[in-house]
Design a protein around this motif. Sequence first.
Motif, PDB file in Angstrom:
ATOM      1  N   SER A  76       0.869  -1.168   0.000  1.00 21.80           N
ATOM      2  CA  SER A  76       0.000   0.000   0.000  1.00 21.80           C
ATOM      3  C   SER A  76       0.910   1.223   0.000  1.00 21.80           C
ATOM      4  O   SER A  76       1.912   1.252   0.724  1.00 21.80           O
ATOM      5  CB  SER A  76      -0.903  -0.009   1.234  1.00 21.80           C
ATOM      6  OG  SER A  76      -1.901   0.981   1.146  1.00 21.80           O
ATOM      7  N   VAL A  77       0.580   2.212  -0.826  1.00 18.08           N
ATOM      8  CA  VAL A  77       1.463   3.373  -0.983  1.00 18.08           C
ATOM      9  C   VAL A  77       0.764   4.647  -0.523  1.00 18.08           C
ATOM     10  O   VAL A  77      -0.317   4.998  -1.009  1.00 18.08           O
ATOM     11  CB  VAL A  77       1.922   3.524  -2.443  1.00 18.08           C
ATOM     12  CG1 VAL A  77       2.786   4.773  -2.608  1.00 18.08           C
ATOM     13  CG2 VAL A  77       2.708   2.284  -2.879  1.00 18.08           C
ATOM     14  N   ILE A  78       1.396   5.323   0.422  1.00 14.65           N
ATOM     15  CA  ILE A  78       0.893   6.583   0.939  1.00 14.65           C
ATOM     16  C   ILE A  78       1.491   7.695   0.073  1.00 14.65           C
ATOM     17  O   ILE A  78       2.637   8.110   0.274  1.00 14.65           O
ATOM     18  CB  ILE A  78       1.314   6.772   2.411  1.00 14.65           C
ATOM     19  CG1 ILE A  78       0.845   5.585   3.263  1.00 14.65           C
ATOM     20  CG2 ILE A  78       0.768   8.084   2.964  1.00 14.65           C
ATOM     21  CD1 ILE A  78       1.631   5.411   4.550  1.00 14.65           C
ATOM     22  N   LEU A  79       0.736   8.142  -0.916  1.00 10.27           N
ATOM     23  CA  LEU A  79       1.177   9.255  -1.748  1.00 10.27           C
ATOM     24  C   LEU A  79       0.971  10.545  -0.961  1.00 10.27           C
ATOM     25  O   LEU A  79      -0.121  10.790  -0.429  1.00 10.27           O
ATOM     26  CB  LEU A  79       0.379   9.307  -3.047  1.00 10.27           C
ATOM     27  CG  LEU A  79       0.656   8.203  -4.072  1.00 10.27           C
ATOM     28  CD1 LEU A  79      -0.298   8.339  -5.259  1.00 10.27           C
ATOM     29  CD2 LEU A  79       2.103   8.253  -4.556  1.00 10.27           C
ATOM     30  N   ALA A  80       2.011  11.375  -0.897  1.00 10.67           N
ATOM     31  CA  ALA A  80       1.947  12.577  -0.073  1.00 10.67           C
ATOM     32  C   ALA A  80       2.332  13.817  -0.861  1.00 10.67           C
ATOM     33  O   ALA A  80       3.121  13.756  -1.805  1.00 10.67           O
ATOM     34  CB  ALA A  80       2.876  12.420   1.134  1.00 10.67           C
ATOM     35  N   ARG A  81       1.759  14.933  -0.437  1.00 10.57           N
ATOM     36  CA  ARG A  81       2.118  16.224  -1.016  1.00 10.57           C
ATOM     37  C   ARG A  81       1.942  17.294   0.063  1.00 10.57           C
ATOM     38  O   ARG A  81       1.287  17.064   1.095  1.00 10.57           O
ATOM     39  CB  ARG A  81       1.237  16.567  -2.220  1.00 10.57           C
ATOM     40  CG  ARG A  81      -0.175  16.982  -1.844  1.00 10.57           C
ATOM     41  CD  ARG A  81      -0.979  17.479  -3.051  1.00 10.57           C
ATOM     42  NE  ARG A  81      -2.276  18.012  -2.647  1.00 10.57           N
ATOM     43  CZ  ARG A  81      -3.204  18.436  -3.492  1.00 10.57           C
ATOM     44  NH1 ARG A  81      -2.970  18.388  -4.809  1.00 10.57           N
ATOM     45  NH2 ARG A  81      -4.353  18.920  -3.055  1.00 10.57           N
ATOM     46  N   ASP A  82       2.512  18.461  -0.178  1.00  8.88           N
ATOM     47  CA  ASP A  82       2.315  19.604   0.704  1.00  8.88           C
ATOM     48  C   ASP A  82       1.133  20.408   0.194  1.00  8.88           C
ATOM     49  O   ASP A  82       1.153  20.926  -0.931  1.00  8.88           O
ATOM     50  CB  ASP A  82       3.573  20.478   0.739  1.00  8.88           C
ATOM     51  CG  ASP A  82       4.727  19.794   1.458  1.00  8.88           C
ATOM     52  OD1 ASP A  82       4.468  19.086   2.450  1.00  8.88           O
ATOM     53  OD2 ASP A  82       5.887  19.972   1.028  1.00  8.88           O
ATOM     54  N   GLY A  83       0.092  20.520   1.016  1.00  5.71           N
ATOM     55  CA  GLY A  83      -1.093  21.273   0.646  1.00  5.71           C
ATOM     56  C   GLY A  83      -1.119  22.631   1.318  1.00  5.71           C
ATOM     57  O   GLY A  83      -0.180  23.020   2.017  1.00  5.71           O
ATOM     58  N   PHE A 134      -5.393   3.684   1.049  1.00  6.62           N
ATOM     59  CA  PHE A 134      -4.304   4.129   0.208  1.00  6.62           C
ATOM     60  C   PHE A 134      -4.233   3.208  -1.002  1.00  6.62           C
ATOM     61  O   PHE A 134      -4.663   2.042  -0.932  1.00  6.62           O
ATOM     62  CB  PHE A 134      -2.983   4.076   0.976  1.00  6.62           C
ATOM     63  CG  PHE A 134      -2.982   4.872   2.248  1.00  6.62           C
ATOM     64  CD1 PHE A 134      -3.013   6.251   2.220  1.00  6.62           C
ATOM     65  CD2 PHE A 134      -2.956   4.240   3.481  1.00  6.62           C
ATOM     66  CE1 PHE A 134      -3.024   6.997   3.405  1.00  6.62           C
ATOM     67  CE2 PHE A 134      -2.960   4.955   4.662  1.00  6.62           C
ATOM     68  CZ  PHE A 134      -2.999   6.350   4.623  1.00  6.62           C
ATOM     69  N   PRO A 135      -3.727   3.665  -2.132  1.00 10.98           N
ATOM     70  CA  PRO A 135      -3.588   2.781  -3.299  1.00 10.98           C
ATOM     71  C   PRO A 135      -2.743   1.554  -2.951  1.00 10.98           C
ATOM     72  O   PRO A 135      -1.791   1.642  -2.176  1.00 10.98           O
ATOM     73  CB  PRO A 135      -2.857   3.668  -4.323  1.00 10.98           C
ATOM     74  CG  PRO A 135      -3.117   5.068  -3.880  1.00 10.98           C
ATOM     75  CD  PRO A 135      -3.232   5.027  -2.385  1.00 10.98           C
ATOM     76  N   GLY A 136      -3.101   0.421  -3.537  1.00 15.89           N
ATOM     77  CA  GLY A 136      -2.315  -0.785  -3.275  1.00 15.89           C
ATOM     78  C   GLY A 136      -3.042  -2.037  -3.695  1.00 15.89           C
ATOM     79  O   GLY A 136      -4.156  -1.999  -4.210  1.00 15.89           O
TER      80      GLY A 136
END
Length: 271
Positions: free
Chosen positions: A35-42, A66-68
């Motif tokens: 499972s991949v925790i895609l992260a960004r700064d919002g 999370f996607p996976g």
Amino acid sequence: MTTDLVDLPPRFGMDRPAFDKLEGRRPGELRAATSVILARDGAEGLEVFLLQRADGMAFAAGMSVFPGGGLDDADRTALADGLVDAGAAARAATSWGTTEDEAAALLACAVRETYEETGVLLADAAVPPPGTRERLAAREVGLRDVVGHLAADRLRPWARWLTPEPMPKRYDTAFFVAAVPEGQEPDGATSEAVGAGWCAPARALREWDDGDRALMPPTWAVLTELAAAPDVATLLASATGRRPLPVTPSLRPGGERVGIAVPAFAIGAAR
């Protein structure tokens, strides 16, 4: 590090009759997954990308995840195929406490599932031609046909959760964190989901508290930890060199409800 158990919120438990039906049954086979925790700064800090699973799915129906997904046979040849270089495989093997072949397979699965479910490609490659994502999901092509090399170092280890034995569907899931590559934007255009979007971990947890979002224990626990990270740089730094310990929730029968408990470290209560 303490191994004391912490009870999860009662909502995660199950009715006693449902638990009784599981007793005495042969547990489902444990399947490796990622499972991949895609992260960004919002605008308000760290945000993660969540999919809402379709109600008709056999597993985790209606849940925000999370996607996976599970490893397939092609993922297991990633090291031999040159998709993952030996150095990256060795580092991942140390993190996950497994062989280099298995670690490379986890990385390949994480990249493949993220691309299939979000369109984000964690690889050293140009954007593939239109239709490639759909062909990969249909297994008409393999990941080796899509990219020549995975950007394995973009994936950092975060957590590892195992489904308890009584459950018919069981997964040994490796959770990674990754910053969304510049110029890419996840879309959640997969038949497995009915909704997707960016959300601050704390907001996702508030929505769960209010009954507006459904979460499984691993997702809830991971979000609880992520809520402490102010931005992507801090999150990635804390994940670098991390060696996730396996977490298997304990079922606690008692009266009409069966509760769930996990080791304290699983929700950041002790590190």
